[in-house]
Design a protein around this motif. Structure first.
Motif: not given
Length: 779
Positions: A444-447, A452-454, A468-472, A479-482
């Motif tokens: 598997k390729i680990d991107h 640098t994912h932020g 990116c993912k968020c906790r429960k 923005d796909g990050k925060t």
């Protein structure tokens, strides 16, 4: 004296015995008559010269149709038993079988079933009448194909035992008999046809053997059938030798049978198809002649012959081929083939003989261009053969080509995917994976590996990228990050007066029990009749005069009244009846405790659309709707709103009066063709407070507004709330509510910090409840 007496007795006894013996001998010499069940006796004449012991295979074929009466059926059985007297029955003598027929064939016993005359006679007596149709042709077919087979007791044909079939019928057959009877006679069966009554003589002649004068007989009725006994006695007993009295024309030997004869040949000869002349047997077939090719019979022996192209050798049995090609002057370019009396030239495979009949030319099977090959072709000895280019293989049709799949044998060992090329099978990896150096496995390729994912909280490598993912309890921002909290009620200024409830991507405001949300969607207000407590039952007309569209307006009217009430466990309870020809409880007083549930139930109501039995509906309301079983409460005001749009098909006065006299307040609402007198009989007094009427459904809103005002103006007194059982119910429900609030962290204050002043409390129980309510309403 005594001795003389004894002597006399002995002489008398001896004389008596002598007389009895003579009588017995006389009785034995005289045959007993055979008696049918109809008590008709047909005696058998004494036979001084017994029948000749001619063995026969004898089958009785008896018509058992419904046209034969029972007593006539018994006469037929008696006729059969009397005929048996002329036959010597036994395994090596005459064998007897019997079948009867109607719509079907019923075999009673076969030629091998019985070996004594007494057994056959008893079987005949035990026969039962079928009383169905007349399928004579079917019976003859069964006789030929089954009854006269060796499996059913018939003796082999080479023993020359005469095969006799005696058919007794009284009517026209329901099927054809000519063809099957002819087949039976050709098979060597001698057929006697006996007709009784109105039988067509032509039918009998079609069945019976020739000469017809000997084999076909017709009598007027079943009583006369016994007249044929003497006729058949002479036939069966061999009274005359047919070979001696007729011109038989047999070339070798004539053999007599009952009323007929047949020709035989001497040993070494066989009977010709004309049944009279004979031909010498095939010597070649019976001797070991030793001929290699052909054995030819001669008048006194045989000789060996050869097929064309061969000649007989010196032993006069074997044959040698005559080889014309050995002469050496054939001139064939390729092959010379000897044929009878000559030779021919042939060519090797892939060549064709030229017109001179001797030389050969190579065949180009592809020259005509009709080979249909998809890629390449080649002419062979036999045909034009299709070929494929490198990396392709020929299909089963022998013309088209398909690419060679080097991966088809599943031995490639690829972990994920594979692809066939011209030369081999190459391994591949799915998206998000890369091929390992072994050329088979994938990793598997680990991107996310480069950091640098932020991502603010968590991250996950997918096929294409680092996500990116968020906790429960959090959700990802655009923005796909925060991340942001899922409970918006705690992160925004919601402005809800009572409660804020988070939804998937927003929030809504809710009010405490006993309040309703205002038009702004945030503040709360009490219902118009919030201080009134009652048990209210709607009685709704669902007759066909109303119509589906107006029925929907009535449902809106009910929900409008419900919106103005304080619906709760301790507040107002609502039930509803719909009536037409019958009365149907849509929901009871105790079924729902919130306005929303009641309105949902109203919306689900199905229009009945039949008659209008208002009186029956009032009776049901009075007898059942306010009962404890259906949720009615003690000492709570009982109110009913009756809606109708026409005249009732039954009396309303009786049950309206009983309801009102029992303390039920009735509001009567009429629309359109409602009868004023009926409305007055239904409504409580005074009429001006309890009777409402609108000319059509468009004015329903006007009377709805008046009715809500009147119900709220006439709200029931709170005095009943101080009844003991209501106080206990109130206390229990408030306690349960407070427990729920504490468990949900809504109620966090201490009770001793609050006081309820100015309230008319009468005991500690009520005071404690009021303190709790103050805590709930004044946080």
């Amino acid at each position: 004296m005594l001795s003389s007496f004894i002597t006399m007795r002995c002489l008398a006894l001896g004389l008596f015995c002598l007389l009895c013996c003579n009588a017995a001998q006389t009785y034995r010499r005289r045959p007993r008559p055979i008696t049918a069940r109809s008590n008709t006796t047909f005696p058998i004449k004494a036979v001084e010269n017994p029948c000749k012991a001619i063995p026969l295979d004898f089958i009785f074929v008896i018509d058992s149709s419904r046209s034969i009466r029972p007593n006539d059926y018994e006469k037929v059985k008696t006729f059969i038993i009397n005929l048996l007297q002329f036959l010597k029955i036994g395994h090596n003598a005459t064998r007897v079988g019997l079948l009867q027929y109607g719509s079907v064939v019923q075999p009673e016993f076969s030629l091998s079933t019985y070996t004594t005359k007494s057994e056959v006679e008893q079987a005949v007596r035990n026969m039962e009448h079928l009383a169905t149709g007349t399928m004579t042709g079917l019976a003859i077919q069964y006789t030929m194909e089954t009854a006269f087979t060796e499996e059913h007791g018939a003796r082999p044909m080479n023993l020359h035992i005469p095969r006799i079939a005696m058919i007794v019928t009284d009517g026209r057959p329901q099927d054809t008999v000519e063809e099957i009877a002819a087949q039976a006679r050709q098979a060597g069966i001698q057929i006697f046809a006996i007709g009784v009554g109105r039988v067509d003589m032509n039918t009998l002649r079609a069945i019976g053997s020739e000469p017809h004068s000997e084999h076909v007989h017709l009598v007027a009725n079943f009583s006369q059938i016994e007249t044929l006994i003497s006729v058949f006695q002479s036939k069966l007993c061999g009274g005359s030798d047919m070979c001696e009295v007729v011109d038989h024309q047999c070339q070798h030997i004539c053999v007599s049978s009952p009323a007929s004869y047949r020709c035989k040949c001497r040993e070494g000869y066989i009977l010709n198809p004309d049944g009279k002349t004979c031909t010498a047997e095939d010597t070649c077939a019976v001797v070991d002649h030793g001929c290699e090719h052909i054995c030819a019979n001669l008048p006194r022996g045989y000789e060996c012959l050869c097929r064309p192209g061969y000649q007989l050798t010196i032993d006069l049995k074997t044959c040698n081929r005559i080889d014309h090609c050995d002469l050496g002057n054939h001139g064939c370019e390729h092959n010379c083939v000897t044929v009878p009396e000559s030779y021919i030239c042939t060519c090797k495979r892939g060549y064709v003989l030229n017109l001179d009949g001797k030389t050969c030319s190579k065949i180009d099977h592809c020259a005509d261009g009709a080979h249909g090959c998809e890629q390449e072709f080649m002419s062979t000895e036999d045909s034009c053969v299709c070929k494929c280019r490198k990396g392709y293989t020929l299909e089963s049709d022998g013309k088209t080509c398909k690419k060679i799949d080097h991966c088809a044998d599943v031995a490639h060992g690829c972990e994920q995917e594979f692809m066939s090329t011209e030369d081999s099978c190459v391994c591949k990896c799915r998206k998000g994976y890369t091929l390992e150096p072994d050329g088979k496995t994938c990793k598997k390729i680990d991107h996310c590996a480069d950091g640098t994912h932020g991502c603010e909280q968590e991250f996950m490598s997918t096929e294409d990228s680092c996500v990116c993912k968020c906790r429960k309890g959090y959700t990802l921002r655009p923005d796909g990050k925060t991340c942001q909290s899922l409970d918006l009620c705690q992160t925004v200024h919601h402005g809800c007066e009572h409660q804020c409830v988070s939804t998937n991507d927003s929030y809504i405001c809710r009010c405490f029990e006993g309040f309703m949300l205002a038009e702004d969607g945030k503040s709360c207000k009490k219902p118009e009749c919030s201080e009134g407590v009652m048990d209210l039952v709607f009685v709704i007309d669902g007759s066909k005069s109303l119509g589906p569209n107006n029925f929907e307006l009535v449902k809106q009217f009910v929900n409008s009244i419900v919106d103005s009430l304080d619906i709760s466990k301790m507040g107002t309870h609502v039930g509803l009846l719909q009536y037409s020809t019958k009365v149907r409880t849509e929901f009871t007083l105790g079924q729902y405790s919130t306005a929303q549930h009641i309105k949902s139930a109203v919306n689900r109501m199905q229009y009945m659309g039949r008659g209008s039995m208002t009186g029956s509906a009032l009776r049901h309301m009075f007898e059942s709707s306010f009962s404890t079983k259906e949720g009615g409460r003690f000492n709570i005001p009982r109110v009913s709103i009756v809606f109708t749009d026409g005249r009732s098909q039954d009396d309303v006065s009786e049950w309206a009066t009983k309801a009102k006299n029992s303390g039920i307040t009735i509001y009567a609402l009429g629309v359109g063709k409602a009868i004023e007198q009926e409305l007055r009989e239904i409504a409580s007094e005074p009429d001006e407070k309890h009777l409402y009427y609108a000319e059509d459904f468009e004015k329903m809103a006007e009377i709805t507004k008046k009715l809500k005002s009147r119900i709220c103006a006439d709200k029931p007194s709170d005095e009943n709330m101080c009844q003991c059982e209501n106080m206990i119910m109130f206390q229990n429900q408030v306690t349960e509510k407070l427990k729920s609030l504490v468990q949900n962290n809504i109620l966090l204050c201490s009770l001793h910090r609050y006081q309820c002043s100015g309230l008319p409390l009468t005991n500690y129980f009520m005071c404690h409840s009021c303190v709790l309510l103050c805590v709930f309403l004044k946080p």
